[in-house]
Design a protein around this motif. Structure first.
Motif, PDB file in Angstrom:
ATOM      1  N   ASP B  13       0.823  -1.212   0.000  1.00  0.00           N
ATOM      2  CA  ASP B  13       0.000   0.000   0.000  1.00  0.00           C
ATOM      3  C   ASP B  13       0.854   1.257   0.000  1.00  0.00           C
ATOM      4  OD1 ASP B  13      -2.288  -1.592   0.168  1.00  0.00           O
ATOM      5  OD2 ASP B  13      -2.136  -1.681   2.350  1.00  0.00           O
ATOM      6  N   LEU B  19       3.740  -0.247   4.562  1.00  0.00           N
ATOM      7  CA  LEU B  19       2.372  -0.713   4.796  1.00  0.00           C
ATOM      8  C   LEU B  19       1.929  -1.611   3.651  1.00  0.00           C
ATOM      9  CD1 LEU B  19       0.704   2.579   6.088  1.00  0.00           C
ATOM     10  CD2 LEU B  19       1.490   0.617   7.442  1.00  0.00           C
ATOM     11  N   THR B  21      -1.232  -4.730   2.443  1.00  0.00           N
ATOM     12  CA  THR B  21      -2.479  -5.417   2.748  1.00  0.00           C
ATOM     13  C   THR B  21      -2.190  -6.908   2.848  1.00  0.00           C
ATOM     14  OG1 THR B  21      -3.798  -3.757   1.613  1.00  0.00           O
ATOM     15  CG2 THR B  21      -4.823  -5.907   1.955  1.00  0.00           C
ATOM     16  N   LYS B  28      -9.236  -9.049   4.784  1.00  0.00           N
ATOM     17  CA  LYS B  28      -8.074  -8.240   4.403  1.00  0.00           C
ATOM     18  C   LYS B  28      -7.915  -7.092   5.378  1.00  0.00           C
ATOM     19  CE  LYS B  28      -7.646  -9.392  -0.429  1.00  0.00           C
ATOM     20  NZ  LYS B  28      -8.842 -10.227  -0.630  1.00  0.00           N
ATOM     21  N   ARG B  29      -6.669  -6.839   5.731  1.00  0.00           N
ATOM     22  CA  ARG B  29      -6.410  -5.625   6.500  1.00  0.00           C
ATOM     23  C   ARG B  29      -4.988  -5.156   6.246  1.00  0.00           C
ATOM     24  NH1 ARG B  29      -6.211  -3.995  12.240  1.00  0.00           N
ATOM     25  NH2 ARG B  29      -4.514  -2.713  11.492  1.00  0.00           N
ATOM     26  N   GLN B  30      -4.768  -3.895   6.604  1.00  0.00           N
ATOM     27  CA  GLN B  30      -3.447  -3.337   6.403  1.00  0.00           C
ATOM     28  C   GLN B  30      -2.560  -3.685   7.594  1.00  0.00           C
ATOM     29  OE1 GLN B  30      -2.679   1.094   6.450  1.00  0.00           O
ATOM     30  NE2 GLN B  30      -2.494   0.693   4.273  1.00  0.00           N
TER      31      GLN B  30
END
Lengths: 376, 99
Positions: B13, B19, B21, B28-30
């Motif tokens: 990201d 950062l 994903t 899904k998350r960062q």
């Protein structure tokens, strides 16, 4: 897929147990008294109960559940400090969910939230920082909790806040460090341990070298272990093999995740952001020198202890609580007069009953097999 | 908090902020990948890697087969569900207006 199948294979577990039995039968010490192995990490305690590992082991092998649950060793005074910060009207207090039910002297964070404090459970310190970005008119405090496993994540979040110039974010730092605590246990006069199962995820950060003194100076074996049932069984086997052969080495069963040298980037962040405290208070164990960290002077503006006036009182544990003796492996949880009566997971008095990684809670939830058999 | 969960890096990201994903059992998350980036593993090369995630930070690189297996066992035991639920709930807390 041989390597994978090993981890879930019941037959393999049965074979390992047989190997363990054979080793025990061949170890003279086991004929004199039980061999006491402490699993340092609460994650292992959790696995041991979840999978019923105690019940698989021969009676000559006793697992002693150590102090490696950061929620469990949090002293009441620090919980009171959390509540004091959280109840300020200008504050949004963020915490891992594990810490919500830890009793303070007046209330837990859960009760403070019910009373109206803006307390939010977050999965990550990054989420706490995001809350700070979204609420620039509020002070957002993150409750930094945990051993070296979570210490780098808080440090990296502070560094990120610094880069972005975020001024409404701070950390109430309660991170603790495992090595001085192991030393304190090894120096304890009522020490009754033959070996250690070493923490997997702390070691992923710090590596295996910091444990060398346990083998070299105290002559106790340690095996750094993973968290699957076969990992734990294999580690028990490795420990027993060392005892039988009269060795004391630091071995690494969890090499697939733990490099012997640890994680360089994580250690750099830790070194940059924190310094050791002179001492830190542990529930049940008392004050241990150099066992906690605080933010360095350069990051003082992110330190909630400096930002807010805190009561910072030492609060004694409830007198009848035997958490300390349980943590050191001197007594089993059910020997505590409060166990299962005044102190239960729903209404914990002692911290060991709070987290599912605490040995009292684990015994309560899953039942100690040997406890039920009436062993001491 | 201390257990960790395996996930796969699916997208970078913000390379400068480290950062990325991750996909954790379909959620899904960062996460921050600073601790798994080094000379041998530049940021861009991390996509597809399986990592052990603790509190939103990739703390160790693990191989794919191992990760899938651990996830399967954890899912069977319901523990992955607890971690995934914590991730979901936290997303809601981040979005909540100040009270």
């Amino acid at each position: 897929m041989k390597y994978i199948d090993e981890y879930r294979d019941r037959d393999k577990a049965a074979v390992l147990v047989k190997e363990i039995e054979a080793l025990v039968a061949d170890t003279p010490l086991a004929k004199e008294r039980p061999i006491n192995i402490m699993e340092v990490c609460g994650g292992h305690t959790h696995s041991i109960f979840r999978y019923g590992i105690e019940g698989m082991l021969p009676k000559e092998v006793e697992l002693v559940h150590g102090p490696g649950c950061p929620v469990c060793v949090l002293p009441m005074g620090r919980v009171d400090d959390c509540v004091a910060i959280a109840e300020r009207p200008d504050v949004i207090f963020t915490t891992f969910g594990d810490a919500m039910r830890v009793p303070g002297s007046k209330k837990s964070l859960m009760q403070a939230k019910a009373d109206g404090a803006d307390i939010r459970m977050v999965y990550s310190p990054m989420d706490a920082l995001e809350i700070a970005r979204k609420n620039p008119d509020r002070e957002v405090v993150f409750f930094g909790l945990g051993f070296e496993t979570t210490m780098p994540s808080t440090a990296l979040t502070v560094l990120q806040a610094e880069r972005e110039g975020i001024t409404n974010f701070s950390v109430f730092c309660n991170h603790i460090t495992i090595v001085p605590t192991l030393k304190a246990i090894l120096e304890s006069p009522d020490l009754n341990l033959d070996a250690f199962i070493g923490p997997g995820h702390v070691s992923m950060v710090i590596g295996t070298a910091p444990y060398e003194f346990i083998a070299n100076f105290y002559k106790k074996p340690m095996v750094v272990s993973g968290f699957e049932p076969l990992d734990v069984l294999q580690s028990v086997w490795m420990v027993l093999k060392q005892i039988k052969e009269g060795r004391a080495d630091i071995e690494n069963q969890y090499a697939r995740v733990v490099p012997d040298e640890g994680n360089k980037a994580a250690l750099e962040a830790v070194e940059k952001v924190y310094e050791l405290r002179d001492f830190f208070e542990w529930r049940g164990l008392g004050s241990i020198d150099h066992s906690g960290v605080k933010l360095r002077e350069a990051y003082a503006h992110f330190d909630a202890e400096r930002k807010f006036a805190l009561p910072n009182l030492q609060v004694a544990d409830p007198a009848a609580c035997q958490c300390g003796a349980v943590l050191k492996g001197v007594i089993k949880p059910w020997r505590c007069p409060l166990f299962g009566t005044a102190c239960t997971p729903e209404t914990p008095l002692g911290a060991l009953m709070v987290s599912s990684e605490g040995s009292c809670s684990a015994y309560y939830q899953y039942g100690g097999v040997k406890a039920q058999a009436g062993a001491a | 908090m201390c257990l960790g969960i395996p996930g796969r890096i699916v997208k970078i990201d913000d390379a400068a902020k480290r950062l990325a994903t991750v996909d954790v059992g379909g959620v899904k998350r960062q996460v921050n990948i600073a601790c798994v980036v080094d000379d041998a593993h530049p940021v861009e090369g991390c996509v597809g890697d399986w990592v052990l995630i603790h509190v939103g930070f990739a703390m160790s690189r693990i191989d794919e087969q191992e990760a899938a297996e651990t996830l399967k066992i954890l899912t069977e035991l319901g523990e992955a569900q607890a971690e995934i639920e914590a991730i979901r709930l936290s997303a809601a807390e981040v979005g909540r207006a100040a009270s």
